[in-house]
Enzyme design. Structure first.
Site: not given
Ligand code: GDP
Ligand code: MG
Length: 394
Positions: A21, A24, A84
């Site tokens: 989250d 990425k 993960h």
């Molecule tokens: P991952 O699990 O690392 O792949 O994370 P995700 O790309 O799925 O992002 C997780 C959540 O964080 C989602 O709801 C995104 O919309 C939110 N998110 C990602 N980047 C940002 C950002 O720059 N700002 C904000 N406020 N939310 C973000």
């Molecule tokens: Mg992801």
């Protein structure tokens, strides 16, 4: 005549790593969006990346999306995993060996357990270059971002990376994905890409080190002798060079009587070339696929290695029972296999299917293995573990 010192490969394997989250997948989508606007790549949406297809790598299932894009300088193959556990399997199995990784950390959370674990794994499997993207800076004050940056630099140094010089880019992947042109939006992505282009050097074929070639095949040419076939991994071999044929406990001295590329004799061949080499005075029965042809006295063989291993969970077709020290099975790597004993860290009583950790390998015979070399362990032809060599022991 001037020889090229090196051949550049304008391709780079990269990937996003970091805590769940932290953004990425959003960052991966944003990169393709920004590059598509700048005209050099195809946009791949968040949903297309996140529904990562299952892939089978050496018997284990990894969910991973492979996204391709192009900057001015290079082509990138980018890996993003949904969970993960997928990262652990991907990195330990060497399924997509990354030249560099973008460590994504959310400014509002700071480094979290998976941030640490991915960084540690990155170091252990030999990922040379890390860049940090501090994401979600839209959610916090500047002071907080600064604290996260300090924490990240300390963590990088703790794990053996250079915390001082590692590039850190601040931004919001979400804003960039939504076409925001303020500093933390799309411009932060362009800055990240420029930084990667410059910070990660071109992957150079090593022509300086003594030559080394794994044997893929061998045959006899009547009246001439034994020919071994393979792709030169590093260095330059020249006709009449002295060489050693190593593996399975054997170390056979020989001379390169003739080198052929596409069936014509050449005076020399270099890393990347696929060659057939005629070996003086070598009997075909002493050559085995998986042996290594290398420059005389350039390499030592060992039957002790340290490795990072992942035991497949029962649901992945792995073992049902735990693993204890002195676990002996057949190990497979590249084109060869050999009996191998696995011992756990002394502090560890056992490992369960689904666990990963450091182990010690003892091979029945000496083999040449290099850091980062992937292998699998199979029981009755079923893969039960996958791993990567981290250190040669004597
Ligand atoms: P991952 O699990 O690392 O792949 O994370 P995700 O790309 O799925 O992002 C997780 C959540 O964080 C989602 O709801 C995104 O919309 C939110 N998110 C990602 N980047 C940002 C950002 O720059 N700002 C904000 N406020 N939310 C973000
Ligand atoms: Mg992801």
């Amino acid at each position: 005549k001037k020889k090229p010192k090196s051949l550049e490969k304008k391709h780079c394997n990269i990937g996003t790593i970091g805590h769940v989250d932290h953004g990425k997948t959003t960052l991966t989508a944003a990169i393709t969006k920004v590059l598509s606007k700048d005209g050099s790549s195809k946009y791949v949406s968040y949903d297309e990346i996140d529904k990562a297809p299952e892939e089978k790598a050496r018997g284990i299932t990894i969910n991973a999306a492979h996204v391709g894009y192009r900057t001015k300088n290079r082509h990138y193959a980018h890996t993003d995993c949904p969970g993960h556990a997928d990262y652990i399997r991907n990195m330990i199995s060497g399924a997509s060996q990354m030249d560099a990784a973008i460590l994504v950390v959310a400014a509002n959370d700071g480094p979290m357990p998976q941030t640490r674990e991915h960084l540690l794994l990155a170091k252990q499997v030999g990922i040379k270059y890390i860049l940090v993207y501090i994401n979600k800076v839209d959610l916090v004050e500047n002071d907080i971002v600064e604290l996260v940056e300090i924490e990240m630099r300390e963590m990088l140094s703790d794990f053996g990376y250079n915390g001082t010089t590692t590039p850190m880019i601040l931004g919001s992947a979400l804003k960039a994905l939504n076409d925001d042109e303020s500093e933390i939006g799309a411009p932060s992505i362009r800055k990240l890409l420029d930084t990667i282009d410059n910070y990660v050097p071109p992957i150079i074929r090593d022509l300086e080190s003594p030559f080394l070639m794994p044997i893929d095949n061998s045959f006899t040419v009547p009246g001439r002798g034994t020919v071994v076939v393979g792709t030169i991994k590093r260095g330059i071999m020249k006709k009449n060079d002295e060489a050693e044929l190593m593996g399975f406990g054997f170390n056979i001295k020989t001379t390169l009587s003739d080198i052929q590329i596409f069936r014509s004799s050449v005076l020399e061949a270099m890393a990347g070339d696929n060659v057939g080499v005629l070996l003086r005075g070598t009997k075909i029965r002493s050559v085995e696929t998986g042996m290594l042809l290398c420059a005389a006295k350039s390499i030592t063989m060992s039957n002790h290695y340290k490795a990072k291993i992942y035991f497949l969970a029962r649901s992945e077709g792995g073992r049902k029972k735990p693993i204890f020290s002195k676990y002996s099975q057949q190990m497979f790597s590249g084109t060869w296999n050999i009996a191998c004993r696995i011992d756990l860290e002394p502090s560890m009583e056992m490992m369960m299917p689904g666990d990963h950790g450091d182990v010690y390998l003892t091979l029945l015979e000496g083999m040449v293995m290099t850091e980062g070399q992937p292998f699998t362990i199979r029981e009755n032809n079923v893969t039960v573990a996958t791993g990567i060599v981290t250190e040669t022991l004597q």
